[in-house]
Design an enzyme around this catalytic site. Structure first.
Site, PDB file in Angstrom:
ATOM      1  N   GLY A  58      -1.879 -13.828  15.490  1.00 55.76           N
ATOM      2  CA  GLY A  58      -2.424 -14.080  14.156  1.00 55.76           C
ATOM      3  C   GLY A  58      -1.928 -15.382  13.544  1.00 55.76           C
ATOM      4  O   GLY A  58      -1.790 -16.402  14.231  1.00 55.76           O
ATOM      5  N   ALA A 107       6.444 -12.193   9.928  1.00 50.17           N
ATOM      6  CA  ALA A 107       6.163 -10.827  10.407  1.00 50.17           C
ATOM      7  C   ALA A 107       5.883  -9.890   9.231  1.00 50.17           C
ATOM      8  O   ALA A 107       6.586  -9.923   8.222  1.00 50.17           O
ATOM      9  CB  ALA A 107       7.360 -10.312  11.213  1.00 50.17           C
ATOM     10  N   GLY A 108       4.880  -9.086   9.382  1.00 48.96           N
ATOM     11  CA  GLY A 108       4.569  -8.135   8.313  1.00 48.96           C
ATOM     12  C   GLY A 108       3.531  -7.131   8.778  1.00 48.96           C
ATOM     13  O   GLY A 108       2.817  -7.365   9.751  1.00 48.96           O
ATOM     14  N   MET A 146      -6.214  -3.010  -4.672  1.00 49.89           N
ATOM     15  CA  MET A 146      -6.295  -1.547  -4.536  1.00 49.89           C
ATOM     16  C   MET A 146      -6.029  -1.153  -3.089  1.00 49.89           C
ATOM     17  O   MET A 146      -6.441  -1.858  -2.154  1.00 49.89           O
ATOM     18  CB  MET A 146      -7.652  -1.016  -5.008  1.00 49.89           C
ATOM     19  CG  MET A 146      -8.844  -1.588  -4.283  1.00 49.89           C
ATOM     20  SD  MET A 146     -10.372  -0.709  -4.670  1.00 49.89           S
ATOM     21  CE  MET A 146     -10.878  -1.453  -6.181  1.00 49.89           C
ATOM     22  N   GLY A 147      -5.313  -0.074  -2.900  1.00 47.52           N
ATOM     23  CA  GLY A 147      -4.993   0.392  -1.547  1.00 47.52           C
ATOM     24  C   GLY A 147      -3.731  -0.232  -0.979  1.00 47.52           C
ATOM     25  O   GLY A 147      -3.366   0.029   0.167  1.00 47.52           O
ATOM     26  N   TYR A 173       2.304  -2.841  -0.091  1.00 44.48           N
ATOM     27  CA  TYR A 173       2.211  -4.218   0.413  1.00 44.48           C
ATOM     28  C   TYR A 173       2.370  -5.224  -0.740  1.00 44.48           C
ATOM     29  O   TYR A 173       3.091  -6.215  -0.623  1.00 44.48           O
ATOM     30  CB  TYR A 173       0.867  -4.375   1.114  1.00 44.48           C
ATOM     31  CG  TYR A 173       0.626  -5.674   1.839  1.00 44.48           C
ATOM     32  CD1 TYR A 173       1.072  -5.860   3.147  1.00 44.48           C
ATOM     33  CD2 TYR A 173      -0.093  -6.713   1.238  1.00 44.48           C
ATOM     34  CE1 TYR A 173       0.814  -7.052   3.832  1.00 44.48           C
ATOM     35  CE2 TYR A 173      -0.362  -7.902   1.911  1.00 44.48           C
ATOM     36  CZ  TYR A 173       0.102  -8.061   3.213  1.00 44.48           C
ATOM     37  OH  TYR A 173      -0.165  -9.239   3.883  1.00 44.48           O
ATOM     38  N   GLY A 190      -4.532 -16.305   1.475  1.00 39.50           N
ATOM     39  CA  GLY A 190      -5.588 -15.380   1.094  1.00 39.50           C
ATOM     40  C   GLY A 190      -6.063 -14.643   2.337  1.00 39.50           C
ATOM     41  O   GLY A 190      -5.350 -14.569   3.351  1.00 39.50           O
TER      42      GLY A 190
HETATM   43  N1  CAA Z   1     -12.200  -4.893  -2.554  1.00 43.57           N
HETATM   44  C1  CAA Z   1     -13.263  -4.273  -3.155  1.00 43.57           C
HETATM   45  N2  CAA Z   1     -13.509  -2.951  -3.062  1.00 43.57           N
HETATM   46  C2  CAA Z   1     -12.666  -2.209  -2.323  1.00 43.57           C
HETATM   47  C3  CAA Z   1     -11.534  -2.763  -1.685  1.00 43.57           C
HETATM   48  C4  CAA Z   1     -11.342  -4.154  -1.802  1.00 43.57           C
HETATM   49  N3  CAA Z   1     -10.322  -4.791  -1.194  1.00 43.57           N
HETATM   50  N4  CAA Z   1     -10.872  -1.779  -1.039  1.00 43.57           N
HETATM   51  C5  CAA Z   1     -11.550  -0.650  -1.263  1.00 43.57           C
HETATM   52  N5  CAA Z   1     -12.640  -0.904  -2.038  1.00 43.57           N
HETATM   53  C6  CAA Z   1     -13.636   0.042  -2.481  1.00 43.57           C
HETATM   54  C7  CAA Z   1     -14.515   0.557  -1.316  1.00 43.57           C
HETATM   55  O1  CAA Z   1     -15.548  -0.366  -1.004  1.00 43.57           O
HETATM   56  C8  CAA Z   1     -15.031   1.851  -1.874  1.00 43.57           C
HETATM   57  O2  CAA Z   1     -16.045   1.565  -2.802  1.00 43.57           O
HETATM   58  P1  CAA Z   1     -17.348   2.537  -2.909  1.00 43.57           P
HETATM   59  O3  CAA Z   1     -16.788   3.877  -3.315  1.00 43.57           O
HETATM   60  O4  CAA Z   1     -18.190   1.847  -3.950  1.00 43.57           O
HETATM   61  O5  CAA Z   1     -17.942   2.548  -1.545  1.00 43.57           O
HETATM   62  C9  CAA Z   1     -13.833   2.384  -2.670  1.00 43.57           C
HETATM   63  O6  CAA Z   1     -12.990   1.233  -2.940  1.00 43.57           O
HETATM   64  C10 CAA Z   1     -13.030   3.400  -1.886  1.00 43.57           C
HETATM   65  O7  CAA Z   1     -12.688   2.824  -0.625  1.00 43.57           O
HETATM   66  P2  CAA Z   1     -12.815   3.652   0.749  1.00 43.57           P
HETATM   67  O8  CAA Z   1     -14.111   4.410   0.811  1.00 43.57           O
HETATM   68  O9  CAA Z   1     -12.558   2.661   1.859  1.00 43.57           O
HETATM   69  O10 CAA Z   1     -11.632   4.689   0.573  1.00 43.57           O
HETATM   70  P3  CAA Z   1     -10.590   5.228   1.671  1.00 43.57           P
HETATM   71  O11 CAA Z   1      -9.708   6.220   0.983  1.00 43.57           O
HETATM   72  O12 CAA Z   1     -11.297   5.583   2.929  1.00 43.57           O
HETATM   73  O13 CAA Z   1      -9.723   3.922   2.031  1.00 43.57           O
HETATM   74  C11 CAA Z   1      -8.375   2.004   1.563  1.00 43.57           C
HETATM   75  C12 CAA Z   1      -8.993   3.279   1.003  1.00 43.57           C
HETATM   76  C13 CAA Z   1      -7.360   2.337   2.638  1.00 43.57           C
HETATM   77  C14 CAA Z   1      -7.709   1.285   0.393  1.00 43.57           C
HETATM   78  C15 CAA Z   1      -9.484   1.140   2.213  1.00 43.57           C
HETATM   79  O14 CAA Z   1     -10.549   0.961   1.308  1.00 43.57           O
HETATM   80  C16 CAA Z   1      -8.984  -0.246   2.583  1.00 43.57           C
HETATM   81  O15 CAA Z   1      -8.383  -0.432   3.631  1.00 43.57           O
HETATM   82  N6  CAA Z   1      -9.229  -1.232   1.702  1.00 43.57           N
HETATM   83  C17 CAA Z   1      -8.815  -2.602   1.950  1.00 43.57           C
HETATM   84  C18 CAA Z   1      -7.531  -2.891   1.272  1.00 43.57           C
HETATM   85  C19 CAA Z   1      -7.243  -4.318   1.529  1.00 43.57           C
HETATM   86  O16 CAA Z   1      -7.820  -5.216   0.940  1.00 43.57           O
HETATM   87  N7  CAA Z   1      -6.293  -4.587   2.451  1.00 43.57           N
HETATM   88  C20 CAA Z   1      -5.962  -5.928   2.832  1.00 43.57           C
HETATM   89  C21 CAA Z   1      -5.696  -5.948   4.303  1.00 43.57           C
HETATM   90  S1  CAA Z   1      -5.487  -7.626   4.883  1.00 43.57           S
HETATM   91  C22 CAA Z   1      -3.996  -8.076   4.257  1.00 43.57           C
HETATM   92  O17 CAA Z   1      -3.261  -7.343   3.668  1.00 43.57           O
HETATM   93  C23 CAA Z   1      -3.610  -9.498   4.491  1.00 43.57           C
HETATM   94  C24 CAA Z   1      -3.419 -10.194   3.202  1.00 43.57           C
HETATM   95  O18 CAA Z   1      -2.287 -10.493   2.828  1.00 43.57           O
HETATM   96  C25 CAA Z   1      -4.578 -10.585   2.402  1.00 43.57           C
END
Ligand code: CAA
Length: 241
Positions: free
Chosen positions: A14, A84-85, A143-144, A148, A179
């Site tokens: 990555g 690392a993360g 959110m979620g 982190y 980002g």
């Molecule tokens: N932006 C906008 N909307 C989001 C969102 C986001 N980042 N994350 C979740 N939502 C929304 C979903 O689209 C969904 O909306 P609808 O009900 O309108 O469909 C609602 O929130 C619920 O989400 P899920 O159906 O996916 O719910 P779940 O319980 O199955 O999962 C979750 C929840 C684990 C938070 C999952 O949505 C998820 O993984 N979201 C992404 C979180 C995220 O952005 N992680 C970043 C990973 S990359 C990283 O961390 C590197 C970095 O530094 C940027």
């Protein structure tokens, strides 16, 4: 001048692998840490002739003994890039204590674990570059990602305080806050969520790991000695602090 040694944690995949390569291309001797993914790390070593070492950055003891071993085998480390993360994403009401603890240990306590065994020799040498990888989500929230975001925001406070303590010794401590970047971590987010994220990025695309790496080489440079305690945002305009 003797070739400087740069240690990159999570440096074989990555964003970390792009950082390792960019530093190598700038003439540093690069050592890349990884944890469990031996196959990928071994392929990375073979392809790029970069030495790899496996340990868990969430363990102080493992960091301490790995740093000692690397110094014995290669010499003093002048540059630490702590990249690392992990993520353990879940809505807060569903987040288990272990999801919280693992992310805090791996992403935040690891800053202590990695910087602490190195800082004394940097102080003695009158030179050091510590570059910590945070995230856009430390600043804007996500959110979620309560775990982190807390860990990645903690990195910024950690780095500001350490920057103040070490500035008079020729050491800089800076943070890069990427980002959403095109890596496995981001690609593991479900497609419908990723679409929503993309719609929030004014540049209209994910970042490239190389775009993060070039900022690391900028901060690692000898001539970047007056920049310390800063957080550099690289996010295509998604969040302006
Ligand atoms: N932006 C906008 N909307 C989001 C969102 C986001 N980042 N994350 C979740 N939502 C929304 C979903 O689209 C969904 O909306 P609808 O009900 O309108 O469909 C609602 O929130 C619920 O989400 P899920 O159906 O996916 O719910 P779940 O319980 O199955 O999962 C979750 C929840 C684990 C938070 C999952 O949505 C998820 O993984 N979201 C992404 C979180 C995220 O952005 N992680 C970043 C990973 S990359 C990283 O961390 C590197 C970095 O530094 C940027």
């Amino acid at each position: 001048m003797q070739q400087r040694i740069a240690l990159v944690t999570g440096g074989t995949r990555g964003i970390g692998s792009a950082i390792s390569l960019a530093l190598k291309n700038k003439g540093y001797k690069v050592i890349a840490n990884y944890h469990k993914n031996h196959e990928t790390a071994e392929a990375f070593r073979k392809q790029h002739s970069i030495d790899i070492y496996s340990w868990d950055v969430s363990s102080y003891e493992e960091c301490q003994s790995a740093v000692q071993k690397i110094i014995q085998e290669h010499g003093e480390i002048s540059i630490l890039v702590h990249n690392a993360g992990i993520t353990k994403d879940s809505f807060f009401h569903k987040m288990s204590p272990s999801m919280w603890n693992e992310v805090i240990q791996t992403n935040l306590s690891s800053c202590f674990n990695m910087a602490h065994p190195l800082v004394e020799s940097m102080r003695q040498n009158g030179f050091g570059r510590i570059i910590m990888l945070s995230s856009i989500n430390a600043l804007k929230g996500q959110m979620g990602q309560v775990n982190y975001c807390a860990a990645k925001a903690g990195i910024i406070g950690f780095s500001k305080a350490l920057a103040l303590e070490t500035a008079s010794k020729g050491i800089t401590v800076n943070v890069i806050a990427p980002g959403y970047t095109d890596t496995e971590m981001v690609r593991s987010v479900s497609e419908n969520v990723l679409e929503k994220i993309l719609a929030q990025i004014p540049a209209g695309r994910l970042g490239h790991a190389d775009e993060i790496a070039r900022c690391v080489t900028f901060l690692a440079d000898e001539n970047a000695g007056f920049i310390t305690g800063e957080t550099l945002n690289i996010n295509g305009g998604q969040y302006l602090s």
